[in-house]
Scaffold this motif. Structure first.
Motif, PDB file in Angstrom:
ATOM      1  N   ASP A  35     -21.531   8.686   7.409  1.00  0.00           N
ATOM      2  CA  ASP A  35     -20.225   8.078   7.677  1.00  0.00           C
ATOM      3  C   ASP A  35     -19.410   7.981   6.389  1.00  0.00           C
ATOM      4  O   ASP A  35     -18.190   8.129   6.395  1.00  0.00           O
ATOM      5  CB  ASP A  35     -20.402   6.673   8.289  1.00  0.00           C
ATOM      6  N   GLU A  36     -20.085   7.720   5.259  1.00  0.00           N
ATOM      7  CA  GLU A  36     -19.384   7.606   3.955  1.00  0.00           C
ATOM      8  C   GLU A  36     -18.660   8.910   3.613  1.00  0.00           C
ATOM      9  O   GLU A  36     -17.641   8.892   2.919  1.00  0.00           O
ATOM     10  CB  GLU A  36     -20.359   7.290   2.812  1.00  0.00           C
ATOM     11  N   ASP A  37     -19.208  10.044   4.093  1.00  0.00           N
ATOM     12  CA  ASP A  37     -18.608  11.343   3.755  1.00  0.00           C
ATOM     13  C   ASP A  37     -17.397  11.666   4.621  1.00  0.00           C
ATOM     14  O   ASP A  37     -16.715  12.677   4.386  1.00  0.00           O
ATOM     15  CB  ASP A  37     -19.628  12.472   3.944  1.00  0.00           C
ATOM     16  N   CYS A  38     -17.150  10.865   5.626  1.00  0.00           N
ATOM     17  CA  CYS A  38     -16.119  11.243   6.601  1.00  0.00           C
ATOM     18  C   CYS A  38     -14.698  10.895   6.166  1.00  0.00           C
ATOM     19  O   CYS A  38     -13.728  11.331   6.794  1.00  0.00           O
ATOM     20  CB  CYS A  38     -16.444  10.614   7.957  1.00  0.00           C
ATOM     21  N   TYR A  39     -14.561  10.093   5.118  1.00  0.00           N
ATOM     22  CA  TYR A  39     -13.228   9.728   4.599  1.00  0.00           C
ATOM     23  C   TYR A  39     -13.276   9.801   3.076  1.00  0.00           C
ATOM     24  O   TYR A  39     -14.260   9.388   2.460  1.00  0.00           O
ATOM     25  CB  TYR A  39     -12.820   8.316   5.076  1.00  0.00           C
ATOM     26  N   THR A  40     -12.227  10.349   2.487  1.00  0.00           N
ATOM     27  CA  THR A  40     -12.145  10.476   1.030  1.00  0.00           C
ATOM     28  C   THR A  40     -11.316   9.325   0.476  1.00  0.00           C
ATOM     29  O   THR A  40     -10.194   9.086   0.947  1.00  0.00           O
ATOM     30  CB  THR A  40     -11.480  11.820   0.663  1.00  0.00           C
TER      31      THR A  40
ATOM     32  N   ASN B 241     -16.076   5.904  11.929  1.00  0.00           N
ATOM     33  CA  ASN B 241     -15.458   4.911  11.040  1.00  0.00           C
ATOM     34  C   ASN B 241     -16.020   3.498  11.206  1.00  0.00           C
ATOM     35  O   ASN B 241     -15.341   2.524  10.856  1.00  0.00           O
ATOM     36  CB  ASN B 241     -13.925   4.917  11.189  1.00  0.00           C
ATOM     37  N   THR B 242     -17.246   3.394  11.698  1.00  0.00           N
ATOM     38  CA  THR B 242     -17.868   2.067  11.738  1.00  0.00           C
ATOM     39  C   THR B 242     -18.101   1.599  10.300  1.00  0.00           C
ATOM     40  O   THR B 242     -18.567   2.373   9.465  1.00  0.00           O
ATOM     41  CB  THR B 242     -19.223   2.137  12.484  1.00  0.00           C
ATOM     42  N   GLY B 243     -17.736   0.373  10.013  1.00  0.00           N
ATOM     43  CA  GLY B 243     -17.931  -0.150   8.654  1.00  0.00           C
ATOM     44  C   GLY B 243     -16.937   0.396   7.648  1.00  0.00           C
ATOM     45  O   GLY B 243     -17.102   0.234   6.432  1.00  0.00           O
ATOM     46  N   HIS B 244     -15.866   1.015   8.144  1.00  0.00           N
ATOM     47  CA  HIS B 244     -14.891   1.680   7.274  1.00  0.00           C
ATOM     48  C   HIS B 244     -14.182   0.674   6.348  1.00  0.00           C
ATOM     49  O   HIS B 244     -14.063   0.907   5.138  1.00  0.00           O
ATOM     50  CB  HIS B 244     -13.886   2.395   8.170  1.00  0.00           C
ATOM     51  N   ILE B 245     -13.701  -0.433   6.916  1.00  0.00           N
ATOM     52  CA  ILE B 245     -12.966  -1.401   6.086  1.00  0.00           C
ATOM     53  C   ILE B 245     -13.908  -2.018   5.044  1.00  0.00           C
ATOM     54  O   ILE B 245     -13.511  -2.216   3.885  1.00  0.00           O
ATOM     55  CB  ILE B 245     -12.286  -2.472   6.972  1.00  0.00           C
ATOM     56  N   GLU B 246     -15.139  -2.254   5.417  1.00  0.00           N
ATOM     57  CA  GLU B 246     -16.113  -2.794   4.443  1.00  0.00           C
ATOM     58  C   GLU B 246     -16.313  -1.789   3.295  1.00  0.00           C
ATOM     59  O   GLU B 246     -16.398  -2.180   2.129  1.00  0.00           O
ATOM     60  CB  GLU B 246     -17.454  -3.081   5.120  1.00  0.00           C
ATOM     61  N   ARG B 247     -16.364  -0.498   3.631  1.00  0.00           N
ATOM     62  CA  ARG B 247     -16.529   0.517   2.566  1.00  0.00           C
ATOM     63  C   ARG B 247     -15.304   0.544   1.654  1.00  0.00           C
ATOM     64  O   ARG B 247     -15.412   0.685   0.438  1.00  0.00           O
ATOM     65  CB  ARG B 247     -16.768   1.904   3.177  1.00  0.00           C
ATOM     66  N   ILE B 248     -14.124   0.397   2.269  1.00  0.00           N
ATOM     67  CA  ILE B 248     -12.894   0.348   1.462  1.00  0.00           C
ATOM     68  C   ILE B 248     -12.957  -0.844   0.507  1.00  0.00           C
ATOM     69  O   ILE B 248     -12.648  -0.724  -0.690  1.00  0.00           O
ATOM     70  CB  ILE B 248     -11.659   0.257   2.397  1.00  0.00           C
ATOM     71  N   GLN B 249     -13.399  -1.987   1.014  1.00  0.00           N
ATOM     72  CA  GLN B 249     -13.436  -3.185   0.160  1.00  0.00           C
ATOM     73  C   GLN B 249     -14.509  -3.097  -0.913  1.00  0.00           C
ATOM     74  O   GLN B 249     -14.371  -3.675  -1.986  1.00  0.00           O
ATOM     75  CB  GLN B 249     -13.615  -4.428   1.041  1.00  0.00           C
TER      76      GLN B 249
ATOM     77  N   ARG C  65     -15.292  -0.241  -2.397  1.00  0.00           N
ATOM     78  CA  ARG C  65     -14.738   0.648  -3.429  1.00  0.00           C
ATOM     79  C   ARG C  65     -13.604  -0.029  -4.211  1.00  0.00           C
ATOM     80  O   ARG C  65     -13.464   0.160  -5.417  1.00  0.00           O
ATOM     81  CB  ARG C  65     -14.238   1.932  -2.749  1.00  0.00           C
ATOM     82  N   TYR C  66     -12.754  -0.797  -3.482  1.00  0.00           N
ATOM     83  CA  TYR C  66     -11.628  -1.475  -4.140  1.00  0.00           C
ATOM     84  C   TYR C  66     -11.772  -2.976  -3.856  1.00  0.00           C
ATOM     85  O   TYR C  66     -11.252  -3.483  -2.845  1.00  0.00           O
ATOM     86  CB  TYR C  66     -10.279  -0.997  -3.584  1.00  0.00           C
ATOM     87  N   PRO C  67     -12.437  -3.718  -4.719  1.00  0.00           N
ATOM     88  CA  PRO C  67     -12.690  -5.137  -4.437  1.00  0.00           C
ATOM     89  C   PRO C  67     -11.409  -5.956  -4.244  1.00  0.00           C
ATOM     90  O   PRO C  67     -11.436  -6.981  -3.574  1.00  0.00           O
ATOM     91  CB  PRO C  67     -13.470  -5.610  -5.667  1.00  0.00           C
ATOM     92  N   ASN C  68     -10.272  -5.484  -4.810  1.00  0.00           N
ATOM     93  CA  ASN C  68      -9.019  -6.235  -4.640  1.00  0.00           C
ATOM     94  C   ASN C  68      -8.165  -5.707  -3.496  1.00  0.00           C
ATOM     95  O   ASN C  68      -6.979  -6.042  -3.393  1.00  0.00           O
ATOM     96  CB  ASN C  68      -8.188  -6.194  -5.926  1.00  0.00           C
ATOM     97  N   ALA C  69      -8.737  -4.875  -2.631  1.00  0.00           N
ATOM     98  CA  ALA C  69      -7.946  -4.316  -1.522  1.00  0.00           C
ATOM     99  C   ALA C  69      -7.489  -5.431  -0.587  1.00  0.00           C
ATOM    100  O   ALA C  69      -8.294  -6.247  -0.149  1.00  0.00           O
ATOM    101  CB  ALA C  69      -8.770  -3.290  -0.749  1.00  0.00           C
ATOM    102  N   VAL C  70      -6.182  -5.456  -0.313  1.00  0.00           N
ATOM    103  CA  VAL C  70      -5.632  -6.520   0.546  1.00  0.00           C
ATOM    104  C   VAL C  70      -4.907  -5.969   1.767  1.00  0.00           C
ATOM    105  O   VAL C  70      -4.709  -6.691   2.742  1.00  0.00           O
ATOM    106  CB  VAL C  70      -4.663  -7.447  -0.239  1.00  0.00           C
ATOM    107  N   SER C  71      -4.496  -4.697   1.730  1.00  0.00           N
ATOM    108  CA  SER C  71      -3.652  -4.211   2.830  1.00  0.00           C
ATOM    109  C   SER C  71      -3.903  -2.747   3.137  1.00  0.00           C
ATOM    110  O   SER C  71      -4.375  -1.986   2.288  1.00  0.00           O
ATOM    111  CB  SER C  71      -2.173  -4.404   2.466  1.00  0.00           C
ATOM    112  N   LEU C  72      -3.559  -2.386   4.363  1.00  0.00           N
ATOM    113  CA  LEU C  72      -3.629  -0.999   4.826  1.00  0.00           C
ATOM    114  C   LEU C  72      -2.277  -0.621   5.413  1.00  0.00           C
ATOM    115  O   LEU C  72      -1.740  -1.351   6.247  1.00  0.00           O
ATOM    116  CB  LEU C  72      -4.677  -0.868   5.937  1.00  0.00           C
ATOM    117  N   GLU C  73      -1.732   0.502   4.981  1.00  0.00           N
ATOM    118  CA  GLU C  73      -0.515   1.047   5.579  1.00  0.00           C
ATOM    119  C   GLU C  73      -0.502   2.555   5.343  1.00  0.00           C
ATOM    120  O   GLU C  73      -1.556   3.136   5.099  1.00  0.00           O
ATOM    121  CB  GLU C  73       0.740   0.327   5.053  1.00  0.00           C
ATOM    122  N   MET C  74       0.683   3.210   5.431  1.00  0.00           N
ATOM    123  CA  MET C  74       0.663   4.678   5.507  1.00  0.00           C
ATOM    124  C   MET C  74       1.591   5.440   4.553  1.00  0.00           C
ATOM    125  O   MET C  74       1.695   6.660   4.671  1.00  0.00           O
ATOM    126  CB  MET C  74       0.981   5.109   6.950  1.00  0.00           C
TER     127      MET C  74
END
Ligand code: R1P
Length: 303
Positions: free
Chosen positions: A148-153, A207-215, A217-226
């Protein structure tokens, strides 16, 4: 259209955003929703010359004045490609330093509540790794099954302009209260659904656990947009001015319309009120001495 490399019509209008020199200025407030652009245009000086262009590719530009200072409000629709079209085509027909600020909406993935305004210091990009989905069955394949980790860059971070960001926080704080202005890292996804960790049973998204993986990688991640990453990234990559100084200063303010942890969302009526408050705050920054041509040149040379 003579130039296939950078098409423009005979009058010098760019191919998609539809602007020629003089129709757009170097202080730009960009938004996604054209209705937001029209609402913010109500804040521009009444009676001052106004230029409006809507193109068949979904761009709306309104150029006017705010407290006497020329400003363009540009609605771009959604996605990094639209930000790319806008920035490149506007850069081609504007001389000198530019300051570009996006007012967008976003999802909060940390502690910001719906209605808070996130002013990120940096942005990362999260993009679907298409190749990881090439062989979904893996039947008879000897290749390793992608995890799953390989599915998003997940990209590295690109920063906005520090002075513009500080000015935005201060100005927004005076309109909505400093406690509602949130700092942190923004994450720009290439899609609204899968790359933002939304589960869709109709598709394989891994994408199960996707937001956790984002956090992670970026411990200060606060938002998602496009779109924001495309703005910060291209501002960094913009060719310098003839003087050697950086040519685009960028910043962003994003209203949290979703709280992903609490599964809450902001009403359209509350969003409209916040858009106007955020619009005034951002226009104050764009019209301030910070964005005077001389200040831009001076600051760029000292940063
Ligand atoms: C998705 O609903 C859209 O809203 C957000 C996202 O970045 C995406 O464009 O921003 P805007 O409200 O500025 O469009």
């Amino acid at each position: 259209m003579k130039n296939a490399n950078f098409p423009m019509d005979a009058e010098g209008h760019t191919y998609h955003v539809g602007l020629k020199r003089g129709e757009v200025c170097n202080r730009i407030l960009t938004v996604g929703d054209p209705e937001r652009a029209k609402r913010l245009a109500e804040l521009l000086d009444e009676g001052a010359p106004r230029f409006v262009r809507e193109t068949n590719r979904g761009f709306l530009t309104i150029t006017g004045r705010y407290h006497g200072v020329p400003v363009s409000i540009i609605a771009i629709g959604m996605g990094m490609a639209m930000m790319d079209f806008m920035l490149r085509e506007v850069r081609a027909v504007v001389d000198g330093p530019m300051c570009v600020v996006r007012i967008g909406t976003c999802g909060s993935i940390a502690d910001a509540e719906v209605g808070d305004i996130i002013v990120p210091e940096a942005s990362a990009a999260v993009v679907r790794n298409f190749d990881a989905f090439a062989d979904l069955s893996h039947a008879g394949s000897t290749a390793a099954v992608p995890s799953d980790e390989d599915c998003y860059t997940l990209s590295s971070l690109f920063e906005g302009d520090a002075e513009v960001t500080a000015a935005l926080r201060k100005s927004l704080g005076s309109r909505v209260g400093a406690e509602h202005v949130v700092s942190g890292v923004n994450v720009t996804a290439d899609t609204f659904y899968a790359a933002q960790g939304r589960v869709d049973p109709c598709f394989v998204d891994r994408n199960t656990g996707h937001i956790e993986r984002i956090q992670q990688r970026y411990p200060n991640a606060v938002s998602l947009e496009m779109e924001n990453f495309a703005l910060f990234h291209l501002a960094r990559c913009a060719a310098p001015l003839p003087t050697g100084q950086s040519s685009i200063r960028a910043g962003a303010a994003m209203i949290a319309v979703f709280q992903r942890k609490k599964n809450e969302s902001l009403s359209k009526a509350d969003l409209a009120v916040l858009e106007t408050k955020a619009g005034s705050a951002v226009l104050d920054v764009l019209a301030s001495s910070l964005t005077d041509e001389e200040a831009l040149l001076h600051d760029a040379s000292t940063s």
